[in-house]
Design a protein around this motif. Structure first.
Motif, mmCIF file in Angstrom:
data_model
loop_
_atom_site.group_PDB
_atom_site.id
_atom_site.type_symbol
_atom_site.label_atom_id
_atom_site.label_comp_id
_atom_site.label_asym_id
_atom_site.label_seq_id
_atom_site.Cartn_x
_atom_site.Cartn_y
_atom_site.Cartn_z
ATOM 1 N N LEU A 1 -42.986 53.483 -30.324
ATOM 2 C CA LEU A 1 -44.350 53.857 -30.689
ATOM 3 C C LEU A 1 -44.539 53.965 -32.194
ATOM 4 C CD1 LEU A 1 -45.264 56.384 -27.879
ATOM 5 C CD2 LEU A 1 -45.705 53.937 -28.008
ATOM 6 N N ARG A 2 -43.520 54.443 -32.894
ATOM 7 C CA ARG A 2 -43.641 54.587 -34.347
ATOM 8 C C ARG A 2 -43.884 53.232 -35.031
ATOM 9 N NH1 ARG A 2 -39.825 58.758 -37.291
ATOM 10 N NH2 ARG A 2 -40.911 59.983 -35.744
ATOM 11 N N PRO A 3 -43.056 52.201 -34.746
ATOM 12 C CA PRO A 3 -43.344 50.910 -35.389
ATOM 13 C C PRO A 3 -44.668 50.291 -34.930
ATOM 14 C CG PRO A 3 -41.280 50.796 -34.135
ATOM 15 C CD PRO A 3 -41.773 52.198 -34.050
ATOM 16 N N ILE A 4 -45.045 50.485 -33.672
ATOM 17 C CA ILE A 4 -46.346 49.984 -33.205
ATOM 18 C C ILE A 4 -47.457 50.662 -34.001
ATOM 19 C CG2 ILE A 4 -47.985 50.011 -31.278
ATOM 20 C CD1 ILE A 4 -45.581 49.568 -29.393
ATOM 21 N N GLY A 5 -47.363 51.965 -34.185
ATOM 22 C CA GLY A 5 -48.356 52.709 -34.955
ATOM 23 C C GLY A 5 -48.397 52.277 -36.405
ATOM 24 N N THR A 6 -47.228 52.056 -36.985
ATOM 25 C CA THR A 6 -47.151 51.627 -38.379
ATOM 26 C C THR A 6 -47.837 50.273 -38.556
ATOM 27 O OG1 THR A 6 -45.099 52.845 -38.724
ATOM 28 C CG2 THR A 6 -45.566 51.074 -40.283
ATOM 29 N N VAL A 7 -47.544 49.347 -37.666
ATOM 30 C CA VAL A 7 -48.158 48.016 -37.733
ATOM 31 C C VAL A 7 -49.674 48.128 -37.546
ATOM 32 C CG1 VAL A 7 -48.349 45.788 -36.539
ATOM 33 C CG2 VAL A 7 -46.095 46.765 -37.004
ATOM 34 N N ALA A 8 -50.101 48.900 -36.567
ATOM 35 C CA ALA A 8 -51.539 49.048 -36.303
ATOM 36 C C ALA A 8 -52.262 49.658 -37.502
ATOM 37 C CB ALA A 8 -51.758 49.898 -35.051
ATOM 38 N N ARG A 9 -51.695 50.702 -38.079
ATOM 39 C CA ARG A 9 -52.333 51.343 -39.239
ATOM 40 C C ARG A 9 -52.357 50.416 -40.451
ATOM 41 N NH1 ARG A 9 -49.560 55.407 -37.009
ATOM 42 N NH2 ARG A 9 -47.830 55.250 -38.488
ATOM 43 N N ALA A 10 -51.287 49.669 -40.675
ATOM 44 C CA ALA A 10 -51.238 48.743 -41.811
ATOM 45 C C ALA A 10 -52.300 47.656 -41.661
ATOM 46 C CB ALA A 10 -49.847 48.117 -41.930
ATOM 47 N N LEU A 11 -52.391 47.064 -40.487
ATOM 48 C CA LEU A 11 -53.379 46.006 -40.273
ATOM 49 C C LEU A 11 -54.804 46.552 -40.341
ATOM 50 C CD1 LEU A 11 -51.629 43.936 -37.471
ATOM 51 C CD2 LEU A 11 -51.972 43.279 -39.870
ATOM 52 N N ASP A 12 -55.006 47.752 -39.814
ATOM 53 C CA ASP A 12 -56.332 48.371 -39.882
ATOM 54 C C ASP A 12 -56.717 48.639 -41.333
ATOM 55 O OD1 ASP A 12 -58.663 49.562 -38.514
ATOM 56 O OD2 ASP A 12 -57.880 51.450 -39.306
ATOM 57 N N SER A 13 -55.764 49.124 -42.119
ATOM 58 C CA SER A 13 -56.012 49.404 -43.528
ATOM 59 C C SER A 13 -56.357 48.124 -44.291
ATOM 60 C CB SER A 13 -54.787 50.075 -44.142
ATOM 61 O OG SER A 13 -54.989 50.321 -45.504
ATOM 62 N N ILE A 14 -55.598 47.073 -44.058
ATOM 63 C CA ILE A 14 -55.867 45.777 -44.690
ATOM 64 C C ILE A 14 -57.274 45.303 -44.326
ATOM 65 C CG2 ILE A 14 -55.267 43.317 -44.657
ATOM 66 C CD1 ILE A 14 -52.305 44.245 -44.282
ATOM 67 N N SER A 15 -57.599 45.355 -43.043
ATOM 68 C CA SER A 15 -58.921 44.907 -42.583
ATOM 69 C C SER A 15 -60.037 45.728 -43.215
ATOM 70 C CB SER A 15 -59.014 44.992 -41.057
ATOM 71 O OG SER A 15 -58.101 44.106 -40.465
#
Length: 150
Positions: A5-19
């Motif tokens: 869950l931690r890496p999934i969350g990290t990826v999701a937050r990074a992509l959301d931030s970029i967007s």
């Protein structure tokens, strides 16, 4: 047990931030691109269904829709079958933004899957669908007042 869950969350937050940063130039605020895409995929969707798809409460979705209406990206129209319901559609401005967001999504997807074989990509997609299904059952329970047993 492996921590997933931690890496999934990290990826999701990074992509959301970029967007959020990139789409600011398109007059879209935090997370609004999600609503635009879901309405584009399901023209005429109603607020309650949209909130479930985006996994937010109805009030949060309503606020986002109002802001997108104010910016001329979405519009609500009365349902032809139920006058109490309002269906949500993209405006011409929203239709012009949709391909840009789709291109960003395709780019992010390709970047995330760089170095994966086609079989690995399919396997990862299958695994993530299973993870989503597992979490969805808890999400629906908690949203309807139940508690999880840890």
């Amino acid at each position: 047990m492996a921590e997933v869950l931690r890496p999934i969350g990290t990826v999701a937050r990074a992509l959301d931030s970029i967007s959020n940063i990139e789409f600011k130039a398109l007059d879209l605020n935090r997370g609004q691109y999600l609503y635009l895409v879901r309405v584009a995929e399901t023209p005429g969707i109603i607020l309650e269904r949209l909130a479930v798809i985006v996994r937010v409460d109805k009030t949060t979705a309503a606020r986002a829709i109002q802001k997108l209406e104010k910016n001329g990206i979405l519009e609500r129209r009365p349902s032809p079958t139920d006058k109490k319901q309002k269906q949500i559609f993209l405006t011409s401005k929203g239709q012009a933004l949709y391909p840009i967001i789709k291109r960003e999504n395709a780019y992010s997807n390709a970047t995330a899957l760089k170095g994966f074989t086609p079989a690995e990509r399919d396997q990862l997609a299958d695994y993530l669908k299973r993870v989503e299904a597992n979490i969805n059952s808890d999400w629906f329970k908690v949203k309807h007042g139940e508690h999880r047993n840890y």
